[in-house]
Design a protein around this motif. Structure first.
Motif, PDB file in Angstrom:
ATOM      1  N   LEU A 123       0.855  -1.177   0.000  1.00 36.66           N
ATOM      2  CA  LEU A 123       0.000   0.000   0.000  1.00 36.66           C
ATOM      3  C   LEU A 123       0.897   1.235   0.000  1.00 36.66           C
ATOM      4  O   LEU A 123       1.841   1.326   0.782  1.00 36.66           O
ATOM      5  N   THR A 124       0.603   2.172  -0.879  1.00 34.49           N
ATOM      6  CA  THR A 124       1.414   3.381  -0.982  1.00 34.49           C
ATOM      7  C   THR A 124       0.542   4.605  -1.207  1.00 34.49           C
ATOM      8  O   THR A 124      -0.506   4.517  -1.858  1.00 34.49           O
ATOM      9  N   ASN A 125       0.988   5.750  -0.664  1.00 30.78           N
ATOM     10  CA  ASN A 125       0.279   7.004  -0.919  1.00 30.78           C
ATOM     11  C   ASN A 125       1.121   7.971  -1.756  1.00 30.78           C
ATOM     12  O   ASN A 125       0.765   9.137  -1.914  1.00 30.78           O
ATOM     13  N   LEU A 126       2.244   7.494  -2.284  1.00 33.71           N
ATOM     14  CA  LEU A 126       3.163   8.377  -2.995  1.00 33.71           C
ATOM     15  C   LEU A 126       2.587   8.945  -4.284  1.00 33.71           C
ATOM     16  O   LEU A 126       2.957  10.043  -4.701  1.00 33.71           O
ATOM     17  N   PHE A 127       1.710   8.224  -4.930  1.00 37.80           N
ATOM     18  CA  PHE A 127       1.258   8.614  -6.263  1.00 37.80           C
ATOM     19  C   PHE A 127       0.025   9.512  -6.262  1.00 37.80           C
ATOM     20  O   PHE A 127      -0.193  10.264  -7.203  1.00 37.80           O
ATOM     21  N   SER A 128      -0.779   9.431  -5.225  1.00 41.00           N
ATOM     22  CA  SER A 128      -2.012  10.232  -5.222  1.00 41.00           C
ATOM     23  C   SER A 128      -2.283  10.926  -3.892  1.00 41.00           C
ATOM     24  O   SER A 128      -3.101  11.829  -3.823  1.00 41.00           O
ATOM     25  N   HIS A 175      10.580   2.760 -18.364  1.00 37.37           N
ATOM     26  CA  HIS A 175      10.708   2.399 -16.957  1.00 37.37           C
ATOM     27  C   HIS A 175       9.434   2.731 -16.179  1.00 37.37           C
ATOM     28  O   HIS A 175       8.802   3.760 -16.423  1.00 37.37           O
ATOM     29  N   GLY A 176       9.099   1.881 -15.217  1.00 32.95           N
ATOM     30  CA  GLY A 176       7.941   2.139 -14.354  1.00 32.95           C
ATOM     31  C   GLY A 176       8.341   2.587 -12.968  1.00 32.95           C
ATOM     32  O   GLY A 176       7.599   2.377 -12.010  1.00 32.95           O
ATOM     33  N   ASP A 177       9.501   3.240 -12.848  1.00 28.85           N
ATOM     34  CA  ASP A 177      10.040   3.631 -11.541  1.00 28.85           C
ATOM     35  C   ASP A 177       9.152   4.610 -10.789  1.00 28.85           C
ATOM     36  O   ASP A 177       9.198   4.680  -9.556  1.00 28.85           O
ATOM     37  N   PHE A 178       8.361   5.400 -11.507  1.00 27.31           N
ATOM     38  CA  PHE A 178       7.520   6.420 -10.875  1.00 27.31           C
ATOM     39  C   PHE A 178       6.046   6.248 -11.263  1.00 27.31           C
ATOM     40  O   PHE A 178       5.261   7.182 -11.167  1.00 27.31           O
ATOM     41  N   SER A 179       5.705   5.047 -11.693  1.00 29.85           N
ATOM     42  CA  SER A 179       4.338   4.764 -12.146  1.00 29.85           C
ATOM     43  C   SER A 179       3.554   4.019 -11.073  1.00 29.85           C
ATOM     44  O   SER A 179       4.106   3.163 -10.375  1.00 29.85           O
ATOM     45  N   PRO A 180       2.268   4.309 -10.946  1.00 29.86           N
ATOM     46  CA  PRO A 180       1.413   3.534 -10.043  1.00 29.86           C
ATOM     47  C   PRO A 180       1.039   2.214 -10.704  1.00 29.86           C
ATOM     48  O   PRO A 180       0.103   2.156 -11.501  1.00 29.86           O
ATOM     49  N   LEU A 181       1.772   1.170 -10.387  1.00 29.83           N
ATOM     50  CA  LEU A 181       1.570  -0.134 -11.018  1.00 29.83           C
ATOM     51  C   LEU A 181       0.553  -0.934 -10.208  1.00 29.83           C
ATOM     52  O   LEU A 181       0.872  -1.938  -9.560  1.00 29.83           O
ATOM     53  N   PRO A 225      -3.720   5.827   0.288  1.00 32.55           N
ATOM     54  CA  PRO A 225      -3.194   4.465   0.160  1.00 32.55           C
ATOM     55  C   PRO A 225      -3.850   3.691  -0.973  1.00 32.55           C
ATOM     56  O   PRO A 225      -5.069   3.677  -1.120  1.00 32.55           O
ATOM     57  N   ALA A 226      -3.008   3.043  -1.771  1.00 34.01           N
ATOM     58  CA  ALA A 226      -3.457   2.199  -2.871  1.00 34.01           C
ATOM     59  C   ALA A 226      -2.427   1.087  -3.044  1.00 34.01           C
ATOM     60  O   ALA A 226      -1.239   1.293  -2.795  1.00 34.01           O
ATOM     61  N   ARG A 227      -2.897  -0.102  -3.463  1.00 38.90           N
ATOM     62  CA  ARG A 227      -1.980  -1.236  -3.594  1.00 38.90           C
ATOM     63  C   ARG A 227      -1.434  -1.341  -5.012  1.00 38.90           C
ATOM     64  O   ARG A 227      -2.184  -1.360  -5.990  1.00 38.90           O
ATOM     65  N   GLY A 228      -0.105  -1.432  -5.073  1.00 37.24           N
ATOM     66  CA  GLY A 228       0.553  -1.601  -6.356  1.00 37.24           C
ATOM     67  C   GLY A 228       1.865  -2.326  -6.197  1.00 37.24           C
ATOM     68  O   GLY A 228       2.341  -2.574  -5.079  1.00 37.24           O
ATOM     69  N   MET A 229       2.464  -2.669  -7.330  1.00 37.30           N
ATOM     70  CA  MET A 229       3.763  -3.337  -7.302  1.00 37.30           C
ATOM     71  C   MET A 229       4.826  -2.396  -6.738  1.00 37.30           C
ATOM     72  O   MET A 229       4.835  -1.195  -7.035  1.00 37.30           O
ATOM     73  N   VAL A 230       5.698  -2.937  -5.913  1.00 40.21           N
ATOM     74  CA  VAL A 230       6.770  -2.131  -5.332  1.00 40.21           C
ATOM     75  C   VAL A 230       7.779  -1.789  -6.420  1.00 40.21           C
ATOM     76  O   VAL A 230       8.335  -2.674  -7.070  1.00 40.21           O
ATOM     77  N   ASN A 231       7.997  -0.489  -6.628  1.00 39.53           N
ATOM     78  CA  ASN A 231       8.958  -0.047  -7.632  1.00 39.53           C
ATOM     79  C   ASN A 231      10.018   0.841  -6.979  1.00 39.53           C
ATOM     80  O   ASN A 231      10.076   0.971  -5.752  1.00 39.53           O
ATOM     81  N   ARG A 232      10.840   1.447  -7.786  1.00 41.30           N
ATOM     82  CA  ARG A 232      11.992   2.181  -7.262  1.00 41.30           C
ATOM     83  C   ARG A 232      11.608   3.281  -6.273  1.00 41.30           C
ATOM     84  O   ARG A 232      12.168   3.364  -5.170  1.00 41.30           O
ATOM     85  N   VAL A 233      10.665   4.139  -6.644  1.00 39.49           N
ATOM     86  CA  VAL A 233      10.348   5.269  -5.763  1.00 39.49           C
ATOM     87  C   VAL A 233       9.729   4.789  -4.447  1.00 39.49           C
ATOM     88  O   VAL A 233       9.971   5.377  -3.388  1.00 39.49           O
ATOM     89  N   MET A 234       8.982   3.702  -4.486  1.00 37.48           N
ATOM     90  CA  MET A 234       8.420   3.146  -3.254  1.00 37.48           C
ATOM     91  C   MET A 234       9.508   2.576  -2.360  1.00 37.48           C
ATOM     92  O   MET A 234       9.472   2.717  -1.133  1.00 37.48           O
TER      93      MET A 234
END
Length: 343
Positions: free
Chosen positions: A263-268, A312-318, A271-280
């Motif tokens: 769960l991450t709130n970085l993109f919006s 790259h999906g480093d900053f994408s909400p996957l 909290p939303a569930r997505g694949m863990v990427n670089r920025v997370m």
């Protein structure tokens, strides 16, 4: 129990903003499920256009989905602090953070949207983050539409029932995308799908639709055995031919990266569930200094665009849920029929 759901399919395709349009909803609807259209990011012109496609398809029913959040006032100090946090990434990609355009990103359900809907009278209008105002809710019900909304706790389910919902979508922690909580932001109060569903079924007098981690026929069968009137499935459709899932998102879904979500709130800002990427990984998935939903979207948008252009999906909400479904690209009809095969 009021069986308002009996006239509709037992499988609902989850609305997935950014990964679909009307084509996916139509394909699911023509294959025995209930197709859904996410509308929080559509302009009025786009909404009318997509509803026209749904109406022309001759579906017996479809679900139109909106957000019901309150848009916060921007906090300049907080937005500056967030941009300062992201500054190293802007420098890495040769971007100027001072050119970030602040904007709401996602709009809550409005009177103007209700006016567009009134020309189409969809069978179902669903909401995330609670329900709209009493006046707007009255307009939706006057169309003859059923009103559904998401609950992440029993308390939210009871609130929705008391305030006019015709069915409740039980969103377990496994679900991909944004958490639908609206009474309390405490994630510790939320639970998994197969713990939440039977508690809501026992507490409510309206149908419960199970959502989260349901991507196989066996999971469909299990949710219905626990008392759910239907299931809502999202992630299993992300690789469907009719989905508009981005190239970087599709590529990630075909790797083991899909097995590690958070769960991450970085993109919006929510909290939303997505694949863990670089920025997370580098910033931590949940932070207290992120602007409120949906204002956080603006700062991440240029980073996402630049990185995706480079593949790259480093900053994408996957966004994706916790599931073990196949990652084979196939038609929505095949996916729907497979999930319904146990019924």
């Amino acid at each position: 129990m009021t069986r308002v759901y009996d006239s509709f399919p037992r499988l609902v395709q989850a609305p997935m903003a950014g990964s679909q349009g009307s084509a996916l909803a139509i394909a699911v609807g023509q294959s025995g499920g209930l197709g859904s259209l996410p509308c929080a990011m559509l302009s009025l012109e786009q909404l009318h256009h997509e509803l026209g496609h749904l109406a022309a398809a001759g579906l017996p029913a479809y679900n139109i989905n909106f957000f019901a959040h309150s848009t916060p006032q921007p906090d300049p100090a907080q937005e500056k602090a967030w941009l300062d946090c992201l500054k190293p990434y802007f420098e890495e990609w040769g971007l100027n953070p001072s050119q970030v355009v602040s904007g709401p990103g996602r709009q809550p359900f409005s009177a103007a949207q209700a006016e567009v809907l009134e020309a189409y009278k969809p069978a179902v209008v669903s909401f995330h983050f609670g329900l709209p105002s009493t006046d707007l809710l009255r307009r939706v019900k006057a169309m003859g539409s059923q009103v559904w909304s998401t609950a992440t706790t029993v308390a939210e389910g009871l609130w929705l029932q008391a305030h006019g919902a015709d069915a409740v979508i039980a969103q377990g922690l496994e679900a991909g995308g944004h958490r639908g909580h609206f009474l309390s932001p405490a994630l510790t109060e939320q639970m998994g799908t197969f713990a939440l569903v039977p508690q809501l079924v026992k507490a409510l007098d309206i149908p419960v639709i199970a959502a989260g981690g349901i991507a196989t026929p066996q999971a469909v069968q299990a949710a219905l055995a626990l008392g759910a009137s239907a299931v809502q499935v999202g992630s299993a459709y992300l690789l469907a031919h009719e989905a508009t899932t981005s190239a970087v998102h599709r590529a990630a879904l075909k790797t083991d990266a899909r097995l590690h979500t958070a769960l991450t709130n970085l993109f919006s800002g929510r909290p939303a569930r997505g694949m863990v990427n670089r920025v997370m990984r580098e910033l931590g998935p949940l932070r207290g200094d992120v602007p409120a939903f949906p204002l956080a979207t603006a700062a991440m948008a240029p980073l996402r665009a630049a990185a995706e252009k480079a593949g790259h999906g480093d900053f994408s909400p996957l966004w994706v849920g916790q599931h073990l479904a196949t990652t084979t690209e196939e038609s929505a009809a095949v996916i729907t029929q497979r999930l319904l095969s146990v019924l």
